[in-house]
Design a protein around this motif. Sequence first.
Motif, mmCIF file in Angstrom:
data_model
loop_
_atom_site.group_PDB
_atom_site.id
_atom_site.type_symbol
_atom_site.label_atom_id
_atom_site.label_comp_id
_atom_site.label_asym_id
_atom_site.label_seq_id
_atom_site.Cartn_x
_atom_site.Cartn_y
_atom_site.Cartn_z
ATOM 1 N N PRO A 51 -63.598 3.291 29.567
ATOM 2 C CA PRO A 51 -63.084 4.152 28.107
ATOM 3 C C PRO A 51 -63.165 5.506 28.301
ATOM 4 O O PRO A 51 -63.900 6.038 29.148
ATOM 5 N N MET A 52 -61.901 6.012 28.056
ATOM 6 C CA MET A 52 -61.334 7.299 28.448
ATOM 7 C C MET A 52 -60.600 7.953 26.932
ATOM 8 O O MET A 52 -59.927 7.128 26.266
ATOM 9 N N ILE A 53 -60.750 9.026 26.764
ATOM 10 C CA ILE A 53 -60.104 9.792 25.732
ATOM 11 C C ILE A 53 -59.107 10.957 26.197
ATOM 12 O O ILE A 53 -59.637 11.477 27.441
ATOM 13 N N LEU A 54 -58.270 11.564 25.573
ATOM 14 C CA LEU A 54 -57.717 12.949 25.980
ATOM 15 C C LEU A 54 -57.728 13.645 24.595
ATOM 16 O O LEU A 54 -57.560 13.320 23.526
ATOM 17 N N VAL A 55 -57.854 15.032 24.887
ATOM 18 C CA VAL A 55 -57.609 15.744 23.922
ATOM 19 C C VAL A 55 -56.830 17.080 24.573
ATOM 20 O O VAL A 55 -56.915 17.471 25.549
ATOM 21 N N SER A 56 -56.396 18.044 23.663
ATOM 22 C CA SER A 56 -55.504 19.024 23.768
ATOM 23 C C SER A 56 -55.984 20.195 23.144
ATOM 24 O O SER A 56 -56.000 20.308 22.077
ATOM 25 N N LEU A 57 -56.265 21.274 23.971
ATOM 26 C CA LEU A 57 -57.003 22.563 23.510
ATOM 27 C C LEU A 57 -55.936 23.717 23.873
ATOM 28 O O LEU A 57 -55.570 23.818 25.122
ATOM 29 N N ASP A 58 -55.696 24.647 23.139
ATOM 30 C CA ASP A 58 -55.144 25.913 23.345
ATOM 31 C C ASP A 58 -55.687 26.664 24.508
ATOM 32 O O ASP A 58 -56.885 26.571 24.511
ATOM 33 N N ARG A 59 -54.956 26.756 25.662
ATOM 34 C CA ARG A 59 -55.599 27.370 26.970
ATOM 35 C C ARG A 59 -56.445 28.538 26.693
ATOM 36 O O ARG A 59 -57.236 28.909 27.593
ATOM 37 N N ARG A 60 -56.219 29.454 25.528
ATOM 38 C CA ARG A 60 -57.080 30.585 25.310
ATOM 39 C C ARG A 60 -58.345 30.267 24.509
ATOM 40 O O ARG A 60 -59.033 31.137 24.363
#
Length: 176
Positions: free
Chosen positions: A54-63
Amino acid sequence: MKTSETTASALQDTFKDVMACVATPVSIVTGLAHNGAPCGATVSAFASLSVSPPMILVSLDRRSRTLEVIRESGRFGLNVLGADQDDLAMSFAAKGGADKFRGTSWSIEHGLPRISRASAWIASTVADFADGGDHVIVLGRVDAAEAAASRAPLVYHRRSFGTHQPYREPAQGVPA
Protein backbone atom coordinates in the motif's frame (compact mmCIF):
# COMPACT_ATOMS: atom_id res chain seq x y z
CA MET A 1 7.51 40.49 -22.27
CA LYS A 2 8.84 38.16 -24.92
CA THR A 3 6.55 36.05 -27.10
CA SER A 4 7.81 32.81 -25.50
CA GLU A 5 7.05 34.23 -22.02
CA THR A 6 3.58 35.28 -23.17
CA THR A 7 2.98 31.84 -24.65
CA ALA A 8 4.19 30.13 -21.44
CA SER A 9 1.98 32.38 -19.32
CA ALA A 10 -1.04 31.71 -21.53
CA LEU A 11 -0.39 27.97 -21.34
CA GLN A 12 -0.17 28.16 -17.54
CA ASP A 13 -3.49 30.02 -17.38
CA THR A 14 -5.15 27.52 -19.71
CA PHE A 15 -3.67 24.62 -17.74
CA LYS A 16 -5.14 26.05 -14.52
CA ASP A 17 -8.56 26.32 -16.20
CA VAL A 18 -8.36 22.73 -17.44
CA MET A 19 -7.32 21.42 -14.02
CA ALA A 20 -10.23 23.30 -12.44
CA CYS A 21 -12.47 20.93 -14.43
CA VAL A 22 -11.06 17.95 -12.53
CA ALA A 23 -12.78 17.14 -9.24
CA THR A 24 -10.16 16.36 -6.61
CA PRO A 25 -10.33 15.26 -2.98
CA VAL A 26 -9.22 17.89 -0.50
CA SER A 27 -6.77 16.69 2.13
CA ILE A 28 -4.47 18.06 4.77
CA VAL A 29 -1.00 16.57 4.91
CA THR A 30 0.38 16.71 8.45
CA GLY A 31 3.73 16.19 10.09
CA LEU A 32 5.30 16.49 13.50
CA ALA A 33 8.52 18.45 13.91
CA HIS A 34 11.29 17.13 16.17
CA ASN A 35 10.30 19.74 18.79
CA GLY A 36 6.75 18.31 18.86
CA ALA A 37 5.14 21.16 16.91
CA PRO A 38 2.47 20.03 14.43
CA CYS A 39 2.45 21.32 10.87
CA GLY A 40 0.07 20.85 7.98
CA ALA A 41 -0.83 21.97 4.49
CA THR A 42 -3.92 21.62 2.33
CA VAL A 43 -3.37 19.57 -0.82
CA SER A 44 -5.55 18.54 -3.71
CA ALA A 45 -2.81 16.53 -5.42
CA PHE A 46 -2.93 13.18 -3.66
CA ALA A 47 -3.47 9.70 -5.10
CA SER A 48 -3.29 6.02 -4.43
CA LEU A 49 -0.08 4.68 -5.95
CA SER A 50 0.05 0.96 -5.14
CA VAL A 51 -1.96 -1.69 -3.35
CA SER A 52 0.90 -4.15 -2.92
CA PRO A 53 2.54 -2.68 -0.96
CA PRO A 54 0.00 0.00 0.00
CA MET A 55 1.43 3.37 -1.13
CA ILE A 56 0.19 6.90 -1.74
CA LEU A 57 1.64 10.05 -3.24
CA VAL A 58 1.14 13.68 -2.29
CA SER A 59 2.43 16.83 -3.92
CA LEU A 60 3.66 19.75 -1.81
CA ASP A 61 5.00 23.17 -2.74
CA ARG A 62 8.78 22.94 -2.53
CA ARG A 63 8.80 26.00 -0.18
CA SER A 64 6.37 24.36 2.24
CA ARG A 65 7.27 24.15 5.93
CA THR A 66 5.32 20.89 6.03
CA LEU A 67 7.61 19.47 3.35
CA GLU A 68 10.65 20.47 5.44
CA VAL A 69 9.24 18.61 8.45
CA ILE A 70 8.43 15.55 6.34
CA ARG A 71 11.99 15.52 4.97
CA GLU A 72 13.35 15.70 8.55
CA SER A 73 11.02 13.14 10.14
CA GLY A 74 10.50 10.77 7.21
CA ARG A 75 6.77 10.47 8.00
CA PHE A 76 3.49 12.17 7.18
CA GLY A 77 -0.24 11.89 7.79
CA LEU A 78 -2.96 12.37 5.21
CA ASN A 79 -6.35 13.60 6.41
CA VAL A 80 -9.02 13.38 3.69
CA LEU A 81 -11.39 16.13 4.77
CA GLY A 82 -15.10 15.65 5.28
CA ALA A 83 -17.66 17.60 3.26
CA ASP A 84 -18.23 20.10 6.09
CA GLN A 85 -14.52 20.89 6.64
CA ASP A 86 -13.96 23.53 3.95
CA ASP A 87 -13.04 26.03 6.66
CA LEU A 88 -10.09 23.79 7.64
CA ALA A 89 -9.08 23.46 3.98
CA MET A 90 -8.84 27.25 3.71
CA SER A 91 -7.08 27.66 7.06
CA PHE A 92 -4.41 25.05 6.27
CA ALA A 93 -3.92 26.48 2.77
CA ALA A 94 -2.55 29.68 4.33
CA LYS A 95 1.14 30.12 5.09
CA GLY A 96 2.01 29.67 8.74
CA GLY A 97 3.03 27.15 11.37
CA ALA A 98 1.41 25.57 14.40
CA ASP A 99 -1.18 28.41 14.50
CA LYS A 100 -3.07 26.47 11.83
CA PHE A 101 -3.92 23.94 14.53
CA ARG A 102 -5.30 26.55 16.94
CA GLY A 103 -9.02 25.93 17.32
CA THR A 104 -8.76 22.67 15.34
CA SER A 105 -9.68 19.39 16.98
CA TRP A 106 -6.81 16.95 16.45
CA SER A 107 -4.84 14.20 18.15
CA ILE A 108 -1.61 12.26 17.72
CA GLU A 109 -2.01 8.83 16.13
CA HIS A 110 0.86 6.68 14.91
CA GLY A 111 3.12 9.58 15.90
CA LEU A 112 1.40 12.02 13.51
CA PRO A 113 -1.23 14.77 13.80
CA ARG A 114 -4.68 13.45 12.89
CA ILE A 115 -7.53 15.89 12.29
CA SER A 116 -10.83 14.98 13.92
CA ARG A 117 -13.86 14.18 11.77
CA ALA A 118 -11.85 13.66 8.56
CA SER A 119 -13.52 11.20 6.20
CA ALA A 120 -10.32 9.12 5.96
CA TRP A 121 -6.87 8.97 7.56
CA ILE A 122 -3.56 7.50 6.41
CA ALA A 123 -0.24 7.38 8.26
CA SER A 124 2.78 6.93 5.97
CA THR A 125 6.54 6.54 6.00
CA VAL A 126 8.38 8.33 3.19
CA ALA A 127 9.59 5.94 0.49
CA ASP A 128 11.01 8.59 -1.85
CA PHE A 129 10.83 12.16 -3.11
CA ALA A 130 10.52 13.17 -6.77
CA ASP A 131 10.96 16.56 -8.40
CA GLY A 132 7.72 17.93 -9.83
CA GLY A 133 8.46 21.44 -11.09
CA ASP A 134 7.50 23.92 -8.37
CA HIS A 135 6.32 21.01 -6.21
CA VAL A 136 7.86 17.89 -4.70
CA ILE A 137 6.07 14.56 -4.97
CA VAL A 138 6.29 12.54 -1.77
CA LEU A 139 5.84 8.79 -2.12
CA GLY A 140 4.66 7.15 1.08
CA ARG A 141 4.36 3.56 2.32
CA VAL A 142 1.09 3.26 4.23
CA ASP A 143 1.58 2.28 7.88
CA ALA A 144 -2.06 2.65 8.97
CA ALA A 145 -5.35 3.64 7.35
CA GLU A 146 -8.91 4.22 8.47
CA ALA A 147 -12.06 5.29 6.64
CA ALA A 148 -15.16 6.87 8.17
CA ALA A 149 -17.73 5.27 5.89
CA SER A 150 -20.52 7.64 6.91
CA ARG A 151 -18.59 10.87 6.17
CA ALA A 152 -18.73 12.24 2.63
CA PRO A 153 -15.43 13.71 1.37
CA LEU A 154 -14.72 17.35 0.60
CA VAL A 155 -14.12 17.83 -3.13
CA TYR A 156 -12.70 20.80 -5.04
CA HIS A 157 -14.10 21.41 -8.54
CA ARG A 158 -14.25 24.53 -10.70
CA ARG A 159 -12.64 26.57 -7.92
CA SER A 160 -15.30 25.74 -5.34
CA PHE A 161 -15.88 23.16 -2.61
CA GLY A 162 -18.56 20.49 -2.72
CA THR A 163 -18.92 16.77 -2.26
CA HIS A 164 -19.56 13.65 -4.30
CA GLN A 165 -23.07 12.41 -4.93
CA PRO A 166 -23.63 8.99 -6.52
CA TYR A 167 -25.00 9.11 -10.05
CA ARG A 168 -27.37 6.33 -9.06
CA GLU A 169 -27.69 3.89 -6.21
CA PRO A 170 -25.79 0.60 -6.67
CA ALA A 171 -27.97 -2.40 -7.56
CA GLN A 172 -28.83 -4.84 -4.76
CA GLY A 173 -26.05 -7.38 -4.22
CA VAL A 174 -23.54 -5.43 -6.36
CA PRO A 175 -20.48 -4.19 -4.45
CA ALA A 176 -20.19 -0.42 -4.27
